[in-house]
Motif scaffolding. Sequence first.
Motif, short mmCIF file in Angstrom:
data_model
loop_
_atom_site.label_atom_id
_atom_site.label_comp_id
_atom_site.label_asym_id
_atom_site.label_seq_id
_atom_site.Cartn_x
_atom_site.Cartn_y
_atom_site.Cartn_z
N SER A 53 0.82 -1.21 0.00
CA SER A 53 0.00 0.00 0.00
C SER A 53 0.85 1.26 0.00
O SER A 53 0.41 2.32 -0.47
N ASP A 98 -8.65 -12.03 -0.02
CA ASP A 98 -8.74 -10.63 -0.42
C ASP A 98 -10.21 -10.34 -0.67
O ASP A 98 -10.79 -10.76 -1.67
N HIS A 120 -7.47 -9.82 3.86
CA HIS A 120 -7.18 -8.50 3.32
C HIS A 120 -8.48 -7.70 3.26
O HIS A 120 -9.46 -8.13 2.66
N LYS A 137 -10.06 -4.51 1.75
CA LYS A 137 -9.76 -3.66 0.61
C LYS A 137 -11.06 -3.11 0.04
O LYS A 137 -12.12 -3.71 0.20
N ASP A 138 -10.95 -1.98 -0.66
CA ASP A 138 -12.13 -1.37 -1.29
C ASP A 138 -11.75 -0.91 -2.70
O ASP A 138 -10.57 -0.77 -3.04
N PRO A 151 -8.81 1.29 -7.51
CA PRO A 151 -8.69 1.12 -6.06
C PRO A 151 -9.15 2.36 -5.32
O PRO A 151 -8.99 3.48 -5.80
N GLU A 154 -5.19 -3.36 2.75
CA GLU A 154 -4.45 -3.17 1.50
C GLU A 154 -5.20 -2.14 0.68
O GLU A 154 -6.35 -2.35 0.31
N SER A 155 -4.55 -1.01 0.44
CA SER A 155 -5.18 0.07 -0.32
C SER A 155 -4.16 0.54 -1.35
O SER A 155 -3.06 0.97 -0.99
N GLU A 156 -4.51 0.43 -2.61
CA GLU A 156 -3.50 0.56 -3.67
C GLU A 156 -3.60 1.84 -4.48
O GLU A 156 -2.89 2.01 -5.46
N CYS A 196 -7.71 5.20 5.40
CA CYS A 196 -8.20 3.89 5.85
C CYS A 196 -8.26 3.82 7.37
O CYS A 196 -9.21 3.28 7.95
#
Length: 252
Positions: free
Chosen positions: A13, A157, A183, A185-186, A193, A220-222, A235
């Motif tokens: 991230s 995930d 994980h 995640k959004d 992402p 996990e934020s990408e 987050c």
Amino acid sequence: MENMVDFGLQLYSISDYTGTDMEYAFMRIQEFYYKYVEFAGFYGKSAEEIKGLLEKYNFGVVGAHIAVKDIIADFEGIVNYNKAIGNTNIVIPSYEIYKKEFVYELRDFINEYQPKFEAQGMKLYYHNHDKDFKENKDGVVPFEVLWNETNVLFEVDTFWVFFAGLDPVKFMQEHKERIGLVHIKDGLMDRTPKSLGEGVAPVRACVDYALEMGWPMIVESEGQIPDGINDVKRCYKFFKRMALEASEENNG
């Protein structure tokens, strides 16, 4: 979620920082309540350097993403390195599975190396993407092969499960006996992402179920908008809002 709970961060991230100054990255994410980290590369640092940073900034380590080819190339070195930094969870981050023979390669690798890791007191996980739940060009569904023909554990995930058209909470309920890491995640349905709470995934429901099961949650934020640090800060604020809203509901 009555109070803030411990959660971790997948360091991918903030890859815009870890690759150039891992100590600065650790110092910054310490501000945002992340209690443990999951590695996605060690950027040439020795195990002693990584262990020193973990101790200095008081982070636990919950896992490391390591490619199949790297495990095959240096199994002993990977075991020794991860033991030295206190990590016992090795996660296959992805695999090229668009042909059936590649799926079977992955299956055979897992069946060979999972017992080797277990003999070292370590666990082997597979991290899913949306493609794992769909037929590849040869009509093989990779997840079905891994579920039925191996005993690998899963790092779920939640966004990619959702993106594949499945209910991630129902998926976790149905496969809970082999899930150990989650994980959170959004994102959007065009694969964009997003920071937690800014996309379309059922993040809150996933968090609640992971809490119920006692699984470590790894953010996990990408998007890295405008950079990774600000992304994971948003987050963190999402979790704070969740905790506050839960407290208000319980007191109301």
